[in-house]
Write an enzyme that holds these catalytic residues in place. Structure first.
Site, PDB file in Angstrom:
ATOM      1  CG  ASP A  81      -1.923   1.119   1.224  1.00 33.06           C
ATOM      2  OD1 ASP A  81      -2.158   1.704   0.143  1.00 33.06           O
ATOM      3  OD2 ASP A  81      -2.480   1.424   2.295  1.00 33.06           O
ATOM      4  CG  ASP A 264      -4.369   4.148  -2.554  1.00 32.46           C
ATOM      5  OD1 ASP A 264      -3.645   3.307  -2.000  1.00 32.46           O
ATOM      6  OD2 ASP A 264      -5.530   4.404  -2.175  1.00 32.46           O
TER       7      ASP A 264
END
Length: 383
Positions: A81, A264
Site C-alpha cells: 500500500d 495508491d
C-alpha cells in the site's frame, strides 16, 4: 488504501506547527531516517549482490500482497500500500501476531481508518510493537508494526498492510503524532539498500500471478521505456502522500486539465472528481450501478477510447482493456475501473491498481520524486 487520513494528517501535523504551504509556511519534506552506517554510493539500476527484490502475489480480491515474517516465524499476507505508511499485521483471528525473540511492546497506541465510504470504513485499533521482520530475503530490524485489538471491514484472507507511503503519513496514526519509520526507511538506515528508493511492478493477471517490489534499485529488465521523473506535488493535501499533478483525457475530450492526486497501490480502482466522472460516464455511455461503478455492454466496450493521463511532459495511456475489470468470460457483464471520488474529497484523483498494472512506478523519498515507465505488460490484453 488512502487512509481516510489526508485530512487527519493535516490536523495532526497542524498541532505540531506543520501547517500547509499555502499558509505561507514552507512545505514539509518527505521524512527519512538519518543513516549513519551506509556508504555514500548511488543506487544500482539492476540487481546487485544482495537479493533486494521481493515477490508479490495478486490476491483473489485484486490486491497485490507481500509475505511478511516476524521474529516468531509467523507469516502474514499484507497489502502492498503506497497510500498509507503504517505497517500492521494480525487482521485474521486465526493468525494473530505472536511475540518473538526480537519483539518489544512500545505501549504506543495506534489507530487508522481506510477507504472512502464513511459507512464501511476499514478500521484498525491497536498498539505498536518493534520487531525484526523478513520480506523475501531482506531482514529489517526494529521495525514498528501495529498489532490490533480491533479490526473492522478488512478484506477476507489478508492479514494487514505494508505501508509504503511517505513516512509523514504515519504521523496521524499515533496520539503523539510521531511518524513511524517505514520498511524503506529502516532498510536504508541499516545499510541494506543504498538509496531510499522503491520500484513497483504489478503486471496484470489473475489471482496468484506475481509482481515485484525492488528496494533500492530499478528492475530495468521489465521496462520498455526510460523512467521519467516528476517532483512530488506541492499542492495541499496531497503533498503528504505520493502526490502528483496531472491532467486526464478520454479520447480527444479533456476530463480535467490540471488536478492534484495520489498514487495508491492499495486501491482496486482509479477515482476521479465528480465533474470529470460525469463526463467520462457520458462519453462511455456507461450505466451507473448502485455500487457506484459503471457497467457497459460489449458494443460499448468495442467503442471505448483510450484514457490518457498527462504527468509532467508525458502521456500515460490506458487502453480500453486497461479500463475494465477482469471478466470470468466474454459473456460476463463489463465493469469499468473508473469511479467517482467521494463527495467532499479535496483530491482530484487517485491512481490505483489499474494504473500500477500498466506502468512501472519508482518512489524516491530522498529526492522527493516519482518516476514512471512503460513495461512489458503495458499494452497487455489481460487484466
Amino acid at each position: 488504501m488512502i487512509l481516510s487520513l489526508l485530512s487527519s494528517i493535516f490536523l495532526a501535523l497542524h498541532s505540531v506547527n506543520a501547517s500547509p504551504a499555502y499558509l505561507g509556511i514552507p512545505k514539509m519534506p518527505l521524512i527519512r531516517v538519518p543513516n549513519t552506517k551506509r556508504a555514500n554510493v548511488m543506487y544500482s539500476n539492476e540487481l546487485g549482490k544482495r537479493d533486494d527484490t521481493v515477490y508479490v502475489e495478486r490476491h483473489r480480491n485484486g490486491y497485490y500482497c507481500a509475505y511478511l515474517v516476524t521474529s516468531s516465524t509467523s507469516v502474514f499476507k499484507v497489502v502492498v500500500d503506497t497510500g498509507s505508511a503504517y505497517t500492521w499485521v494480525g487482521a485474521m483471528q486465526h493468525n494473530p501476531y505472536v511475540m518473538g525473540s526480537a519483539s518489544i511492546a512500545t505501549g504506543i497506541h495506534s489507530e487508522a481508518s481506510y477507504g472512502d465510504d464513511p459507512e464501511n470504513l476499514m478500521t484498525f485499533v491497536g498498539e505498536t510493537y518493534n520487531d525484526t521482520i523478513g520480506l523475501g530475503a531482506l531482514i529489517v530490524h526494529s521495525q514498528g508494526i501495529g498489532v490490533p485489538t480491533e479490526v473492522a471491514n478488512f478484506p477476507e484472507g489478508i492479514d494487514g498492510i505494508l505501508g509504503l507511503g511517505p513516512t509523514i503519513m504515519s504521523a496521524a496514526v499515533t496520539p503523539d503524532n510521531e511518524p513511524t519509520p517505514t520498511v524503506v526507511d529502516n532498510l536504508y538506515s541499516q545499510g541494506s539498500i543504498s538509496s531510499p528508493l522503491l520500484g513497483l511492478y504489478f503486471p496484470p493477471g489473475p489471482a496468484g500471478s506475481s509482481g515485484l517490489l525492488s528496494f533500492g534499485h530499478i528492475r530495468e529488465s521489465v521496462l520498455t521505456s526510460d523512467v521519467k521523473y516528476v517532483p512530488v506535488s506541492s499542492i495541499f493535501p496531497v503533498y503528504y502522500s505520493w502526490g502528483i499533478d496531472a491532467g486526464m483525457m478520454y479520447g480527444n475530450m479533456a476530463l480535467f486539465t490540471f488536478g492534484s492526486g495520489v498514487l495508491d497501490s492499495g486501491s482496486p480502482r482509479i477515482a476521479i472528481a465528480s465533474a470529470a466522472f460525469s463526463e467520462y460516464a457520458w462519453a462511455t455511455s456507461g450505466t451507473l450501478h448502485p455500487s457506484g461503478l459503471l457497467t457497459i455492454t460489449q458494443d460499448q466496450y468495442n467503442n471505448l477510447e483510450t484514457l490518457r493521463i498527462h504527468i509532467g511532459d508525458q502521456f500515460y495511456h490506458l487502453s480500453p482493456n486497461a479500463q475494465i475489470h477482469a471478466r470470468p468470460s466474454l459473456n460476463s457483464q463489463i465493469w469499468l475501473v473508473i469511479q467517482q471520488q467521494p463527495a467532499g474529497s479535496n483530491i482530484a484523483f487517485s491512481l490505483g491498481i489499474p494504473f500500477f498494472q500498466r506502468y512501472y512506478v519508482v518512489l524516491n523519498s530522498e529526492s522527493s520524486e516519482i518516476g514512471f515507465a512503460s513495461h512489458i505488460h503495458t499494452d497487455s490484453t489481460t487484466n
